[in-house]
Scaffold this active site. Structure first.
Site, mmCIF file in Angstrom:
data_model
loop_
_atom_site.group_PDB
_atom_site.id
_atom_site.type_symbol
_atom_site.label_atom_id
_atom_site.label_comp_id
_atom_site.label_asym_id
_atom_site.label_seq_id
_atom_site.Cartn_x
_atom_site.Cartn_y
_atom_site.Cartn_z
ATOM 1 N N HIS A 159 0.837 -1.196 0.000
ATOM 2 C CA HIS A 159 0.000 0.000 0.000
ATOM 3 C C HIS A 159 0.873 1.249 0.000
ATOM 4 O O HIS A 159 2.053 1.210 0.334
ATOM 5 C CB HIS A 159 -0.918 0.011 1.227
ATOM 6 C CG HIS A 159 -0.166 0.079 2.532
ATOM 7 N ND1 HIS A 159 0.123 1.264 3.170
ATOM 8 C CD2 HIS A 159 0.364 -0.895 3.317
ATOM 9 C CE1 HIS A 159 0.793 1.019 4.284
ATOM 10 N NE2 HIS A 159 0.954 -0.293 4.396
ATOM 11 N N GLU B 298 -1.368 7.780 8.739
ATOM 12 C CA GLU B 298 -2.063 6.767 9.527
ATOM 13 C C GLU B 298 -1.445 5.405 9.245
ATOM 14 O O GLU B 298 -1.469 4.928 8.113
ATOM 15 C CB GLU B 298 -3.554 6.750 9.184
ATOM 16 C CG GLU B 298 -4.293 8.012 9.584
ATOM 17 C CD GLU B 298 -5.780 7.891 9.344
ATOM 18 O OE1 GLU B 298 -6.379 6.917 9.825
ATOM 19 O OE2 GLU B 298 -6.323 8.762 8.651
ATOM 20 N N LEU B 299 -0.902 4.776 10.252
ATOM 21 C CA LEU B 299 -0.120 3.552 10.106
ATOM 22 C C LEU B 299 -0.914 2.458 9.401
ATOM 23 O O LEU B 299 -1.999 2.066 9.851
ATOM 24 C CB LEU B 299 0.340 3.057 11.475
ATOM 25 C CG LEU B 299 1.227 1.811 11.490
ATOM 26 C CD1 LEU B 299 2.535 2.084 10.753
ATOM 27 C CD2 LEU B 299 1.493 1.357 12.915
ATOM 28 N N ASP B 300 -0.349 1.965 8.276
ATOM 29 C CA ASP B 300 -0.912 0.842 7.514
ATOM 30 C C ASP B 300 -2.353 1.087 7.048
ATOM 31 O O ASP B 300 -3.113 0.141 6.812
ATOM 32 C CB ASP B 300 -0.859 -0.457 8.336
ATOM 33 C CG ASP B 300 0.565 -0.924 8.569
ATOM 34 O OD1 ASP B 300 1.458 -0.529 7.804
ATOM 35 O OD2 ASP B 300 0.785 -1.673 9.542
ATOM 36 N N GLU B 301 -2.741 2.347 6.891
ATOM 37 C CA GLU B 301 -4.103 2.672 6.467
ATOM 38 C C GLU B 301 -4.137 3.312 5.087
ATOM 39 O O GLU B 301 -5.177 3.807 4.658
ATOM 40 C CB GLU B 301 -4.764 3.605 7.493
ATOM 41 C CG GLU B 301 -5.010 2.976 8.853
ATOM 42 C CD GLU B 301 -6.023 1.853 8.799
ATOM 43 O OE1 GLU B 301 -6.980 1.947 8.016
ATOM 44 O OE2 GLU B 301 -5.855 0.866 9.551
#
Length: 290
Positions: A228, A233-236
C-alpha cells in the site's frame, strides 16, 4: 498486454476526474491530431451518472520527446481547462528512480534488486538506505550505493533529516522493503514522492511482535501480504495489491514465515511494477489499478 518500456516513442497518458460525456473522444482527438497511434486504452467509471472517471492510455508517437511539450499544452487546454480533469503525461522509456529502505530482513530487498537487474522492473534503484549495516555487502554486489542511517532512540528526527538529504530530489519513489521504522508525517510531507510499504496480512490479523507464533497458536489457514501507499495513519494507506497462500496445522512457525516471505516478495514486486508502469491511480484512500 505486451507493452514495451524501452521504446523511446511510447507515451502514457493518465486521466482522472469527474465523469462526463466526451472524455474519451477528447483524449483520442488530441492524440490523433498529433499523429499518435493508441496502443491500448483502459478506462473505468465509479458511476455513469456523477461518478469518477479514470483512464490509462498507451500510445506511440514518433519523436515523442521533442513533441511532448506541445502535446502537454494541448491536453492542458482540452482536458484541464475545458473538462476540468487531472492528467499526467509520461515517457515510458524514462524509468522511475527509486530508493529502497530496509532494516535487517533481506527477502523483499534482494528480490527487487534481482528483478531490476533482470529487466523485470521498469525502475532504476538509485540507493538503498538502512538503519542497520548488515546488508551492505549484499547490496553492493548489485552495484547499488548503500547508506547506513542509524535511528537512535528518541532522535528519529535526525535520522529522517539525513534520509531526506539523500532522497529528496533524487528519486521518484521510495519503497519500504521491510523497513521496520515508522515514518513521521513530516518525512512524508517533505519527501515529495510516493512511498510504498509491504506488510504481512493474517486472517485474522495479528499486529505487533511475534505475529507468526500467535498465528500458529490460533490455527490460521491463510497467510498473506498487503502492499500500500504510506500515509500518516499507520498501515491505512491506499492498497495497491494483496495476495494470500494457504497454510495448515502441520506447518511450523518457521514454515509459516517462509511462506509469508514468499507472498510478500510477490505482492511487493507487483505493486512496484504497476506503480512504475503508471497503472495505479490514487483516488482519495482507494486505488484504481489497470
Amino acid at each position: 498486454m505486451n507493452e514495451s518500456i524501452h521504446n523511446v516513442d511510447t507515451g502514457r497518458l493518465i486521466v482522472q476526474g469527474a465523469d462526463r460525456p466526451g472524455i474519451v473522444a477528447s483524449v483520442s482527438g488530441v492524440l490523433t491530431r498529433y499523429g499518435a497511434n493508441i496502443v491500448s486504452l483502459d478506462q473505468s467509471s465509479s458511476d455513469p451518472s456523477g461518478g469518477r472517471f479514470f483512464q490509462r492510455t498507451v500510445f506511440h508517437l514518433p519523436g515523442l520527446a521533442a513533441r511532448l511539450p506541445a502535446l502537454q499544452d494541448a491536453l492542458e487546454v482540452e482536458l484541464g481547462e475545458e473538462l476540468g480533469l487531472d492528467f499526467r503525461l509520461v515517457e515510458a522509456s524514462r524509468h522511475k528512480r527509486a530508493a529502497l529502505f530496509v532494516s535487517k530482513m533481506d527477502h523483499c530487498l534482494l528480490d527487487l534488486l534481482w528483478r531490476q537487474r533482470r529487466g523485470e522492473l521498469p525502475m532504476t534503484v538509485r540507493m538503498v538506505v538502512s538503519n542497520h549495516p548488515e546488508l551492505a555487502g549484499e547490496v553492493r554486489q548489485f552495484g547499488i550505493p548503500f547508506f547506513h542511517v542509524p535511528v537512535e532512540k528518541g532522535n528519529k528526527a535526525a535520522a529522517e533529516k539525513e534520509q531526506l538529504n539523500l532522497v529528496k530530489g533524487n528519486v521518484d519513489l521510495v519503497v519500504l522493503a521491510r523497513y521496520m521504522q515508522i515514518l513521521s508525517g513530516d518525512f512524508l510531507d517533505e519527501v515529495g514522492v510516493p512511498v510504498i510499504n509491504i506488510h504481512h496480512s493474517f486472517l485474522p490479523a495479528f499486529m505487533g511482535a511475534g505475529p507468526y507464533q500467535r498465528a500458529k497458536e490460533r490455527g490460521v489457514k491463510l497467510v498473506g501480504a498487503t502492499a500500500h501507499y504510506v500515509t500518516e495513519e499507520l498501515d491505512e494507506g491506499p492498497i495497491i495489491e494483496q495476495d494470500v497462500i494457504r497454510v495448515s496445522h502441520g506447518e511450523s512457525v518457521r514454515e509459516l514465515q517462509r511462506k509469508g516471505a514468499d507472498v510478500e516478495r510477490l505482492v511487493l514486486s507487483r505493486a512496484v511494477a504497476w506503480h512504475c508502469e503508471d497503472r495505479v491511480i490514487r483516488d482519495g484512500n482507494t486505488t484504481v489499478v489497470f
